[in-house]
Design an enzyme around this catalytic site. Structure first.
Site, short mmCIF file in Angstrom:
data_model
loop_
_atom_site.label_atom_id
_atom_site.label_comp_id
_atom_site.label_asym_id
_atom_site.label_seq_id
_atom_site.Cartn_x
_atom_site.Cartn_y
_atom_site.Cartn_z
N GLN A 154 6.74 -0.04 4.99
CA GLN A 154 7.02 1.40 4.90
C GLN A 154 6.86 2.02 6.30
OE1 GLN A 154 7.56 3.28 1.86
NE2 GLN A 154 7.66 1.36 0.72
N ASN A 232 0.24 -7.07 -2.87
CA ASN A 232 0.95 -6.76 -1.62
C ASN A 232 0.75 -5.30 -1.23
OD1 ASN A 232 3.15 -8.87 -3.17
ND2 ASN A 232 2.37 -9.39 -1.16
N ARG A 240 -18.07 -8.65 -3.41
CA ARG A 240 -19.00 -7.52 -3.37
C ARG A 240 -18.28 -6.18 -3.22
NH1 ARG A 240 -21.95 -11.47 -0.65
NH2 ARG A 240 -21.18 -10.82 1.40
N GLY A 262 7.05 -16.48 -5.55
CA GLY A 262 6.29 -17.56 -4.93
C GLY A 262 6.11 -17.34 -3.44
N ILE A 263 6.62 -16.23 -2.91
CA ILE A 263 6.51 -15.90 -1.48
C ILE A 263 5.52 -14.75 -1.30
CG2 ILE A 263 7.75 -15.04 0.55
CD1 ILE A 263 10.30 -16.33 -0.79
N ASP A 287 11.60 -5.75 -6.40
CA ASP A 287 11.38 -5.08 -5.11
C ASP A 287 12.45 -5.53 -4.11
OD1 ASP A 287 10.22 -3.42 -3.25
OD2 ASP A 287 8.64 -4.82 -2.68
#
Length: 398
Positions: A154, A232, A240, A262-263, A287
């Site tokens: 972005q 992502n 924690r 898978g990437i 996407d």
């Protein structure tokens, strides 16, 4: 001249329903709607329906619904043109997608507004004259209310803090068609913005966010119910400090989007997520950007150069820049990575997004009375036939 048929009878197919598969089943379609489904043992011929019998083992599923897609086949939502949206709507049936949300990217206000206005007019045009292409259900506003630290692909220049007045203006321009907003809840006014989205029926989705766990809990309490392309562009999990990812796994209130190529996410992590969330709280997305369905090479996303090679789209600095993933490949990969059932995979690709977008009354399952949005595929999840609104929009090899 042949008269256009007002319906079809799809015969000798395995019909995937919400909780079961009808082996050797049928689906009757008339005037854009499913009028009956069941076993071939109970099939009765009906006047006016063209019979299509399939001799190879095929599955019939509700059409896929991609709630996070920027573009494909050279077109992008931010092109802000009817031509681009038409290209998207006409190409998507090739991968079994019969409905979608046009997804924006962080930009200056003027290009975003141009995209919103174009989507508004396109949706109105589709409603008046449904050509049988994939249906544009609304807008996924990805940015600009996101974290600079977790911007990913972005553009940093145009990122701003959440602003209810700006969003309200945009929602009006869109014809009230913004259905999902990706935002970072830790930003100034983030909680109030989520509350506003929730109160106005818009899905508040956490994404491109550096929120810590306590900020995620506050966001959930304010009405956040979704996480954009899980893993992502967000603070990862630490034992924690659970961060965005840990909250996504721990809170069943949250649906999580998954780019199952898978990437973007390792197959083992996709499997672990499926074991934690189950098919009820996962949604498959692509996407994808404009390079999908085109050859490797140099493309553009949000005004930035994108290099596409070996099914991977990267900015010049190596940052992942969307995908070229097709929805039928996402379904196939999900089954392969997680060993989920085909009904569970279809739930993640069709049923869950339909329920999320409040179109479950007409989409997302094969039931009498619903839109005839149907995809037929073989055991390799290769698309054989796609029907949008009762019209055959794609024929693959059979």
């Amino acid at each position: 001249m042949n008269k256009t048929p007002n319906g079809y009878a799809l015969l000798s197919i395995n019909v995937i329903q919400e909780k079961k598969i009808i082996p050797n089943g049928f689906i009757k379609i008339r005037d854009g709607k499913i009028i009956a489904t069941g076993s071939m043992e109970n099939y009765e011929k009906e006047d006016g329906l063209i019979e299509k019998e399939f001799t190879t083992p095929l599955y019939a599923a509700p059409g896929f619904i991609d709630i996070h897609i920027h573009g494909l086949n050279g077109a992008d939502t931010m092109d802000a043109s009817e031509e681009a949206l038409t290209t998207m709507a006409q190409t998507l049936p090739k991968e079994g997608t019969t409905s979608f949300l046009a997804t924006t990217i962080t930009q200056d206000k003027e290009p975003i507004e141009a995209a919103l206005l174009t989507v508004h007019s396109f949706i109105e045009e589709q409603a008046n004259n449904h050509s049988g292409s994939s249906e544009l259900l609304g807008i996924h506003l990805e940015g600009p209310f996101i974290s600079k630290k977790r911007a990913g692909a972005q553009p940093l220049t145009y990122i701003i803090d959440p602003c209810i007045s700006t969003f309200s203006k945009w929602q009006k321009q869109s014809g009230n068609n913004i259905k999902v907003v990706t935002l970072a809840p830790e930003l100034t006014e983030g909680t109030e913005f989520i509350q506003h989205l929730h109160q106005t029926g818009v899905i508040a989705s956490i994404g491109h966010s550096d929120a810590v766990y306590s900020e995620m809990v506050t966001a959930i309490e304010a009405g956040a119910s979704h996480v954009t392309h899980f893993y992502n562009g967000m603070r990862g999990i630490h034992h924690r400090e659970p961060g965005v990812v840990g909250a996504g796994l721990a809170h069943q209130e949250l649906f999580v989007e998954m780019i199952a190529d898978g990437i973007h996410v390792h197959p083992a992590v996709i499997k672990a997520t499926f074991l934690a969330k189950g098919s009820e709280r996962m949604i498959l997305i692509t996407d994808s950007m404009r390079a999908k369905w085109l050859i490797d090479g140099e493309y553009e996303l949000g005004g930035q150069k994108v290099l596409v090679e070996n099914n991977t789209a990267l900015l010049e600095d190596g940052t992942l820049a969307g995908s070229v993933l097709k929805m039928n490949d996402a379904v196939r990969n999900m089954i392969e990575y997680t060993n989920c059932s085909i009904t569970e995979a279809i739930q993640m690709a069709s049923s869950n997004p339909a329920k999320r977008l409040n179109v479950w009354d007409r989409k997302g399952s094969i039931e009498a009375g619903k839109d005839a949005d149907i995809v037929l595929f073989n055991e390799e999840i290769e698309i054989i036939l796609t029907i949008c609104n009762g019209k055959i929009t794609y024929k693959g090899a059979n």
